[in-house]
Write a protein that holds these residues in place. Structure first.
Motif, mmCIF file in Angstrom:
data_model
loop_
_atom_site.group_PDB
_atom_site.id
_atom_site.type_symbol
_atom_site.label_atom_id
_atom_site.label_comp_id
_atom_site.label_asym_id
_atom_site.label_seq_id
_atom_site.Cartn_x
_atom_site.Cartn_y
_atom_site.Cartn_z
ATOM 1 N N MET A 68 33.850 -43.579 84.411
ATOM 2 C CA MET A 68 33.778 -44.911 83.559
ATOM 3 C C MET A 68 32.653 -45.444 83.259
ATOM 4 S SD MET A 68 35.826 -48.384 84.592
ATOM 5 C CE MET A 68 37.477 -47.615 84.656
ATOM 6 N N LYS A 69 32.399 -45.916 82.190
ATOM 7 C CA LYS A 69 30.733 -46.448 81.881
ATOM 8 C C LYS A 69 30.708 -47.981 82.599
ATOM 9 C CE LYS A 69 31.372 -44.845 77.045
ATOM 10 N NZ LYS A 69 31.750 -45.220 75.626
ATOM 11 N N ASP A 70 29.355 -47.857 82.587
ATOM 12 C CA ASP A 70 28.815 -49.108 83.462
ATOM 13 C C ASP A 70 28.128 -50.000 82.507
ATOM 14 O OD1 ASP A 70 28.157 -50.992 85.077
ATOM 15 O OD2 ASP A 70 26.476 -49.969 86.272
ATOM 16 N N TYR A 71 28.943 -51.145 82.104
ATOM 17 C CA TYR A 71 28.285 -52.027 80.951
ATOM 18 C C TYR A 71 27.381 -53.522 81.622
ATOM 19 C CZ TYR A 71 30.808 -49.313 77.357
ATOM 20 O OH TYR A 71 31.162 -48.602 76.396
ATOM 21 N N SER A 72 27.316 -53.251 83.059
ATOM 22 C CA SER A 72 26.721 -54.382 83.477
ATOM 23 C C SER A 72 25.466 -54.685 83.139
ATOM 24 C CB SER A 72 26.898 -54.377 84.974
ATOM 25 O OG SER A 72 26.317 -53.174 85.489
ATOM 26 N N GLU A 73 24.723 -53.402 82.929
ATOM 27 C CA GLU A 73 23.117 -53.969 82.280
ATOM 28 C C GLU A 73 23.039 -54.209 80.984
ATOM 29 O OE1 GLU A 73 20.572 -53.714 84.528
ATOM 30 O OE2 GLU A 73 22.186 -53.374 86.145
ATOM 31 N N ALA A 118 33.264 -52.165 67.530
ATOM 32 C CA ALA A 118 33.773 -50.653 67.455
ATOM 33 C C ALA A 118 35.049 -50.413 68.413
ATOM 34 C CB ALA A 118 32.426 -49.817 67.740
ATOM 35 N N LYS A 119 35.656 -51.316 68.643
ATOM 36 C CA LYS A 119 37.017 -50.957 69.497
ATOM 37 C C LYS A 119 36.718 -50.606 70.753
ATOM 38 C CE LYS A 119 39.395 -52.876 66.189
ATOM 39 N NZ LYS A 119 39.938 -54.085 66.399
ATOM 40 N N ASP A 120 35.790 -50.857 71.466
ATOM 41 C CA ASP A 120 35.287 -50.416 72.882
ATOM 42 C C ASP A 120 35.903 -51.342 73.790
ATOM 43 O OD1 ASP A 120 34.346 -49.723 75.376
ATOM 44 O OD2 ASP A 120 32.383 -48.765 74.612
ATOM 45 N N LYS A 129 36.071 -56.082 77.688
ATOM 46 C CA LYS A 129 36.382 -56.495 79.249
ATOM 47 C C LYS A 129 34.992 -56.984 79.712
ATOM 48 C CE LYS A 129 39.276 -54.675 83.123
ATOM 49 N NZ LYS A 129 39.882 -53.895 83.625
ATOM 50 N N GLU A 130 33.925 -56.165 79.840
ATOM 51 C CA GLU A 130 32.645 -56.583 80.560
ATOM 52 C C GLU A 130 32.214 -58.010 79.988
ATOM 53 O OE1 GLU A 130 31.029 -55.543 83.056
ATOM 54 O OE2 GLU A 130 29.288 -57.162 82.616
#
Lengths: 255, 199
Positions: free
Chosen positions: B1-6, B18-20, B25-26
């Motif tokens: 799972m990708k980490d988008y926290s940064e 782009a429908k991510d 959610k992040e």
């Protein structure tokens, strides 16, 4: 913001001064005015103290909503919004409702022929049958539930009126509260109209709703003392199924 | 799972457009806390605050493509929340005295006193609590605009410029409204027998 010629400062400058939001010129004016006017100085002191107190109100912790339930509901709402903007089906639920209501008037054969009732009814029956069997197939409704259960305890649970569209009424099942239905300003659910007793809302609606997280009631109408409800429920794949409910006194609800 | 926290908000928005779903959610995870806090101070009820915060995120989702990346997401989202709170007030009138006030019933466990307050004698402490209770009541008597402006300035600590952007009015109007709101609160306090000397 400038000062008036009378030498008095505009009162709101005191707030600007308190919040350190004045330009240097006005700041100087207020400062000088405060030094020369004890009454205004007293007012300023009040502003300062109550402002500090108001900030203390912010020190009370507010619990952040838990992410998962928050996200789940948000997803449902977004899906509902998106479903609401989808193009109308070939035969809209409103048209179906009209056709069904017409069938209940039982026109004469001549009238049927003249008004084109027969083909319309046939079309409606086919459309309803499709919706019904689709609902059965997807588990939203099972046959055992398709029985009339007249009871005064019938409750379609908590209803919240969506701000965005008057058509979108989300029905939730967590906290039963019949009062909220009345808040939707729908007199039909008061069970009385023109001093006549109307049939109770059928429990099957509740059962259907309980099968899913939510449903959207499109409209509720009454004719001949019968409440007709058109609503949509979300299928497992996210698509919306239109359900039309008419509580016949001695028959199953029409799906 | 990708980490988008940064990732920055702006980048998350681009991904969400782009429908991510995870990017959106992040964004929700990052901003739901303060958003809910802002709304509950406004409307009083937890359930209503939850609803309005949800609705605000739905609006964000629907308008992601319209987000101007030269503005901050925080200000944009605050503006959505502000407008929804004003709408809520218009629809419901001014009946907001509810759960939040119950929460503000000064359960000692919920309020962590500052060092100075810890040294206060019990009588003074009780007095302070009374003053804060009254202040909360005073807030509830304000109009939606005045209440909001007090919350944005006194509780959220925003500059006049940021408040002006959120409320879509000139800086001078912010100062004027803020001053009037403060005066009304002071009047309310005086009417209930409190003056600045008693605090």
């Amino acid at each position: 913001m400038t000062t008036k010629n009378t030498g008095k400062i505009e009162p709101e400058l005191l707030s600007g001064f308190l919040d350190q939001e004045l330009d240097p010129q006005n700041k100087q004016k207020v400062q000088t005015y405060l030094e020369q006017n004890p009454d205004t100085r007293e007012q300023y002191k009040e502003l300062q103290l109550f402002s500090q107190q108001l900030r203390e109100l912010n020190s009370i912790p507010v619990q952040t909503p838990e992410m998962e339930p928050f996200w789940k509901e948000l997803n449902s709402r977004i899906n509902l919004e998106e479903a609401g903007t989808q193009p109308e089906p070939a035969v809209s639920s409103t048209e179906l409702l009209k056709i069904i209501t017409e069938t209940r008037k039982q026109p004469t054969t001549t009238q049927k022929i003249i008004s084109g009732f027969v083909p319309a009814f046939t079309g409606a029956a086919v459309a309803l049958a499709v919706v019904y069997f689709f609902a059965l197939a997807t588990g939203i409704l099972d046959k055992n539930q398709a029985t009339v259960n007249q009871t005064t305890d019938s409750k379609v649970n908590q209803v919240r009126n969506r701000n965005t569209s008057p058509k979108n009424i989300l029905v939730k099942t967590k906290q039963p509260d019949h009062k909220n239905l009345k808040n939707v300003s729908n007199p039909l659910l008061d069970n009385k109209l023109n001093n006549k007793t109307l049939p109770q809302p059928d429990l099957n609606i509740e059962k259907i709703i309980n099968k899913d997280d939510s449903c959207v009631i499109e409209r509720m109408d009454t004719e001949d003392d019968v409440i007709t409800t058109v609503f949509k429920v979300k299928d497992k794949d996210g698509s919306m199924i239109t359900v039309i409910w008419i509580p016949f006194k001695d028959a199953s609800p029409t799906i | 799972m990708k980490d988008y926290s940064e990732y920055s908000d702006s980048k998350l928005i681009n991904l969400a457009v782009a429908k991510d779903e995870l990017a959106f959610k992040e964004l929700v995870s990052r901003h739901r806390g303060w958003a809910f806090g802002f709304v509950i101070k406004n409307v009083g009820q937890k359930e209503t605050a939850w609803d309005i915060t949800q609705e605000a995120f739905v609006r964000v989702y629907k308008n992601l493509e319209n987000f101007r990346h030269d503005a901050s997401f925080n200000t944009w989202f605050h503006r959505i929340l502000y407008n929804l709170c004003i709408d809520h007030w218009r629809k419901s009138g001014r009946k907001i005295k509810t759960e939040y006030q119950d929460e503000l019933s000064w359960d000692k466990k919920r309020i962590s006193p500052t060092g100075d307050q810890r040294r206060e004698n019990p009588e003074k402490s009780t007095k302070r609590r009374e003053v804060l209770e009254l202040l909360q009541q005073a807030l509830e008597t304000l109009s939606a605009q005045h209440r909001n402006i007090i919350i944005l300035r006194e509780m959220e600590g925003m500059s006049y410029q940021k408040i002006a952007k959120i409320t879509d009015c000139p800086k001078g109007t912010v100062m004027s409204r803020l001053h009037h709101a403060r005066k009304k609160i002071i009047e309310f306090m005086k009417k209930h027998g409190y003056s600045s000397s008693e605090i």
